[in-house]
Scaffold this motif. Structure first.
Motif, PDB file in Angstrom:
ATOM      1  N   VAL A 196       0.842  -1.207   0.000  1.00 31.28           N
ATOM      2  CA  VAL A 196       0.000   0.000   0.000  1.00 31.28           C
ATOM      3  C   VAL A 196       0.866   1.242   0.000  1.00 31.28           C
ATOM      4  CG1 VAL A 196      -1.668   1.332   1.354  1.00 31.28           C
ATOM      5  CG2 VAL A 196      -1.983  -1.132   1.067  1.00 31.28           C
ATOM      6  N   GLN A 197       1.938   1.218   0.778  1.00 33.99           N
ATOM      7  CA  GLN A 197       2.817   2.379   0.848  1.00 33.99           C
ATOM      8  C   GLN A 197       3.609   2.584  -0.439  1.00 33.99           C
ATOM      9  OE1 GLN A 197       4.989   1.659   4.514  1.00 33.99           O
ATOM     10  NE2 GLN A 197       3.422   2.706   5.736  1.00 33.99           N
ATOM     11  N   ARG A 198       3.722   1.543  -1.262  1.00 36.42           N
ATOM     12  CA  ARG A 198       4.341   1.670  -2.589  1.00 36.42           C
ATOM     13  C   ARG A 198       3.298   2.009  -3.654  1.00 36.42           C
ATOM     14  NH1 ARG A 198       6.968  -3.287  -1.048  1.00 36.42           N
ATOM     15  NH2 ARG A 198       5.501  -4.395  -2.416  1.00 36.42           N
ATOM     16  N   SER A 199       2.096   2.365  -3.206  1.00 34.58           N
ATOM     17  CA  SER A 199       0.976   2.665  -4.112  1.00 34.58           C
ATOM     18  C   SER A 199       0.589   1.465  -4.954  1.00 34.58           C
ATOM     19  CB  SER A 199       1.327   3.857  -5.019  1.00 34.58           C
ATOM     20  OG  SER A 199       1.564   5.016  -4.245  1.00 34.58           O
ATOM     21  N   GLN A 200       0.726   0.270  -4.381  1.00 34.47           N
ATOM     22  CA  GLN A 200       0.347  -0.965  -5.057  1.00 34.47           C
ATOM     23  C   GLN A 200      -0.858  -1.586  -4.354  1.00 34.47           C
ATOM     24  OE1 GLN A 200       4.017  -3.181  -4.944  1.00 34.47           O
ATOM     25  NE2 GLN A 200       4.822  -2.195  -6.782  1.00 34.47           N
ATOM     26  N   LEU A 201      -1.891  -0.790  -4.183  1.00 31.77           N
ATOM     27  CA  LEU A 201      -3.111  -1.242  -3.525  1.00 31.77           C
ATOM     28  C   LEU A 201      -3.756  -2.354  -4.352  1.00 31.77           C
ATOM     29  CD1 LEU A 201      -4.957  -0.340  -1.074  1.00 31.77           C
ATOM     30  CD2 LEU A 201      -6.306   0.873  -2.789  1.00 31.77           C
ATOM     31  N   PRO A 202      -4.123  -3.470  -3.748  1.00 34.25           N
ATOM     32  CA  PRO A 202      -4.762  -4.555  -4.520  1.00 34.25           C
ATOM     33  C   PRO A 202      -6.040  -4.050  -5.192  1.00 34.25           C
ATOM     34  CG  PRO A 202      -4.160  -5.307  -2.321  1.00 34.25           C
ATOM     35  CD  PRO A 202      -3.967  -3.829  -2.326  1.00 34.25           C
ATOM     36  N   ALA A 203      -6.245  -4.516  -6.412  1.00 33.94           N
ATOM     37  CA  ALA A 203      -7.441  -4.108  -7.156  1.00 33.94           C
ATOM     38  C   ALA A 203      -8.654  -4.929  -6.776  1.00 33.94           C
ATOM     39  CB  ALA A 203      -7.185  -4.228  -8.657  1.00 33.94           C
ATOM     40  N   ALA A 204      -8.425  -6.141  -6.248  1.00 31.88           N
ATOM     41  CA  ALA A 204      -9.540  -7.043  -5.941  1.00 31.88           C
ATOM     42  C   ALA A 204      -9.165  -7.940  -4.781  1.00 31.88           C
ATOM     43  CB  ALA A 204      -9.889  -7.895  -7.163  1.00 31.88           C
ATOM     44  N   LEU A 205     -10.165  -8.566  -4.185  1.00 32.44           N
ATOM     45  CA  LEU A 205      -9.930  -9.526  -3.104  1.00 32.44           C
ATOM     46  C   LEU A 205      -9.110 -10.708  -3.620  1.00 32.44           C
ATOM     47  CD1 LEU A 205     -13.535  -9.353  -1.709  1.00 32.44           C
ATOM     48  CD2 LEU A 205     -11.493  -8.884  -0.339  1.00 32.44           C
ATOM     49  N   PRO A 206      -8.363 -11.370  -2.745  1.00 31.28           N
ATOM     50  CA  PRO A 206      -7.514 -12.482  -3.189  1.00 31.28           C
ATOM     51  C   PRO A 206      -8.335 -13.610  -3.818  1.00 31.28           C
ATOM     52  CG  PRO A 206      -6.959 -11.810  -0.950  1.00 31.28           C
ATOM     53  CD  PRO A 206      -8.222 -11.108  -1.302  1.00 31.28           C
ATOM     54  N   GLU A 207      -7.769 -14.208  -4.872  1.00 32.10           N
ATOM     55  CA  GLU A 207      -8.357 -15.382  -5.503  1.00 32.10           C
ATOM     56  C   GLU A 207      -7.885 -16.640  -4.778  1.00 32.10           C
ATOM     57  OE1 GLU A 207     -10.530 -15.293  -7.863  1.00 32.10           O
ATOM     58  OE2 GLU A 207     -10.381 -13.204  -8.538  1.00 32.10           O
ATOM     59  N   ASP A 208      -8.581 -17.751  -4.989  1.00 29.59           N
ATOM     60  CA  ASP A 208      -8.194 -18.993  -4.321  1.00 29.59           C
ATOM     61  C   ASP A 208      -6.745 -19.371  -4.608  1.00 29.59           C
ATOM     62  OD1 ASP A 208     -10.735 -19.132  -3.328  1.00 29.59           O
ATOM     63  OD2 ASP A 208     -11.252 -21.057  -4.248  1.00 29.59           O
ATOM     64  N   GLU A 209      -6.304 -19.183  -5.862  1.00 30.99           N
ATOM     65  CA  GLU A 209      -4.942 -19.585  -6.223  1.00 30.99           C
ATOM     66  C   GLU A 209      -3.882 -18.752  -5.509  1.00 30.99           C
ATOM     67  OE1 GLU A 209      -6.750 -17.415  -9.873  1.00 30.99           O
ATOM     68  OE2 GLU A 209      -7.390 -18.899  -8.378  1.00 30.99           O
ATOM     69  N   ASP A 210      -4.242 -17.604  -4.987  1.00 36.37           N
ATOM     70  CA  ASP A 210      -3.283 -16.782  -4.252  1.00 36.37           C
ATOM     71  C   ASP A 210      -2.887 -17.415  -2.922  1.00 36.37           C
ATOM     72  OD1 ASP A 210      -3.387 -14.839  -6.255  1.00 36.37           O
ATOM     73  OD2 ASP A 210      -5.034 -13.756  -5.288  1.00 36.37           O
ATOM     74  N   PHE A 211      -3.648 -18.418  -2.478  1.00 39.53           N
ATOM     75  CA  PHE A 211      -3.370 -19.061  -1.195  1.00 39.53           C
ATOM     76  C   PHE A 211      -2.577 -20.358  -1.355  1.00 39.53           C
ATOM     77  CE2 PHE A 211      -7.014 -16.352  -0.450  1.00 39.53           C
ATOM     78  CZ  PHE A 211      -6.732 -15.779   0.775  1.00 39.53           C
ATOM     79  N   GLY A 212      -2.041 -20.613  -2.547  1.00 38.56           N
ATOM     80  CA  GLY A 212      -1.265 -21.830  -2.756  1.00 38.56           C
ATOM     81  C   GLY A 212       0.009 -21.831  -1.934  1.00 38.56           C
ATOM     82  N   PHE A 213       0.242 -22.904  -1.186  1.00 36.06           N
ATOM     83  CA  PHE A 213       1.393 -22.972  -0.285  1.00 36.06           C
ATOM     84  C   PHE A 213       2.725 -23.013  -1.026  1.00 36.06           C
ATOM     85  CE2 PHE A 213      -1.397 -25.280   3.058  1.00 36.06           C
ATOM     86  CZ  PHE A 213      -1.980 -24.079   3.388  1.00 36.06           C
ATOM     87  N   GLY A 214       2.712 -23.541  -2.241  1.00 36.73           N
ATOM     88  CA  GLY A 214       3.970 -23.713  -2.956  1.00 36.73           C
ATOM     89  C   GLY A 214       4.399 -22.503  -3.760  1.00 36.73           C
ATOM     90  N   GLY A 215       3.662 -21.398  -3.694  1.00 32.36           N
ATOM     91  CA  GLY A 215       3.967 -20.222  -4.495  1.00 32.36           C
ATOM     92  C   GLY A 215       4.866 -19.231  -3.781  1.00 32.36           C
TER      93      GLY A 215
END
Length: 401
Positions: free
Chosen positions: A309-328
């Motif tokens: 957020v402080q880098r002005s990189q505010l997320p555009a949308a809520l996280p998708e399921d794939e964003d919670f992948g443990f191996g990423g």
């Protein structure tokens, strides 16, 4: 970081149920009737000996490798309410055979229905009788804790902690934190749940992966996961919270408390969680319960998202399921958890805590993913997806900017 693995310890029984004649799943043909009957009798005797704690009778069912600690000794500390083998296949070659079986067991006071584990048993026939020479998890199935060594148990008021290779002091500490987690969840979640948790503590990350039947690389850095059947069948066994002693062990007392409370929240909400529930809601809610009442600010608990957020990189949308992948990517994963937590925190603050739990239940009650969140936003929070996302982004800016 905690995780929630969707799935079930309850393995489908369709292979066994749909065959008129018991046959090996992928085996070489029908189970020979005489041998199958004898092996069933052997497994019944073995199961009864485990339940009765009768080591001599158990020893009469097997011929273990010299010097090997048998299953009976490894699971002696586990409080069992039931233990039953169901033969599903048998391949015989003269005096030797390999049996495939489903092991159904319940932990006394915790499991409402049997846990199912697929097992493979090596058999030998001698003196007109069959004996077990080895018992192990079936291929591509997860291990049970006792497959990894002698189990030690510590029972609490609201919890049962089972460990392998753990010190008595560590197991007591896990038990005490688990006992604190349960009332914290009860206070936050109004839905019905047993109010008891089972915590498994393997020796290492590799042991955690063995219990999950998955590669260890996918869980490196993950402090804990919860396994259980999602949905409201009412017949699923108690969930298991599995700790990664390597990642969990480096946390401070506060972090450990949050992790166990997070996982206990998954246990409590499991019957209200379904395929319709997005991971941002299930993980965000569990984190909201974990942090609730701790006094931690958004800036303290969401450092990755704060930097974005402080880098002005505010997320555009809520996280998708794939964003919670443990191996990423670990940074992306942390940001997904933090954004999900703040979405639930925002609902609790702006609509009220009861509206948050009602929203969670409404989403999970939907027949499928499509329209579930949209419908609950409309019916429970009287808003739309676009408005909710805009309010969340404004909330992130205010809390983290």
């Amino acid at each position: 970081m905690a995780g929630h693995r969707r799935g079930s310890w309850v393995v489908a029984l369709c292979c066994a149920l749909c065959l008129a004649v018991l046959a090996g799943c992928g085996g070489r043909g029908p189970v020979p009737d005489a041998a199958a009957g004898e092996v069933r009798t052997l497994l019944e005797r073995r199961a009864q000996a485990v339940l009765d704690g009768d080591e001599k009778e158990y020893d009469r069912t097997e011929r273990p490798a010299q010097g090997a600690e048998d299953l009976f000794g490894r699971l002696r500390a586990v409080p069992l309410d039931s233990w039953d083998y169901r033969l599903t296949g048998l391949d015989r070659d003269g005096a030797r055979a390999t049996a495939r079986a489903e092991l159904h067991y319940r932990i006394k006071g915790y499991d409402r229905a049997p846990v199912t584990a697929e097992r493979t048993l090596s058999l030998e026939r001698s003196g007109g009788r069959w004996y077990v020479t080895d018992e192990r998890p079936a291929k591509k199935s997860g291990e049970q804790l006792w497959d990894q060594g002698r189990v030690t148990a510590r029972r609490g008021t609201n919890s049962l902690v089972l460990g392998v290779g753990q010190s008595a002091a560590d197991l007591r500490a896990h038990r005490d934190l688990a006992d604190r987690a349960v009332p914290a969840v009860r206070d936050a979640w109004p839905g019905k749940w047993p109010g008891r948790i089972v915590v498994l503590v393997p020796r290492s990350l590799a042991g955690m992966a063995g219990l999950l039947g998955a590669p260890a690389s996918g869980y490196r850095g993950i402090a804990a996961v919860t396994t259980g059947e999602t949905g409201g069948s009412g017949r699923a066994p108690a969930d298991r919270i599995i700790l990664n002693p390597e990642a969990y062990g480096v946390l401070g007392d506060f972090g450990k408390r949050v992790v166990l409370t997070h996982e206990a929240a998954h246990v409590a909400t499991r019957t209200e969680t379904s395929a319709a529930t997005p991971l941002w809601l299930s993980e965000g809610f569990a984190d909201w319960v974990g942090y609730r009442g701790t006094g931690r600010t958004a800036a303290q608990a969401a450092p990755e998202l704060r930097r974005a957020v402080q880098r002005s990189q505010l997320p555009a949308a809520l996280p998708e399921d794939e964003d919670f992948g443990f191996g990423g990517d670990a940074t992306k994963l942390a940001g997904a958890y933090e954004g999900a937590w703040l979405a639930c925190r925002m609902i609790a603050e702006q609509w009220g805590e009861r509206k948050l739990t009602d929203f969670y239940a409404a989403v999970g009650a939907h027949k499928g993913r499509a329209g579930a969140v949209e419908g609950a936003l409309r019916d429970v929070l009287d808003t739309t997806p676009d408005d909710f996302t805009a309010r969340w982004r404004t909330y992130l800016r205010a809390e983290l900017g």
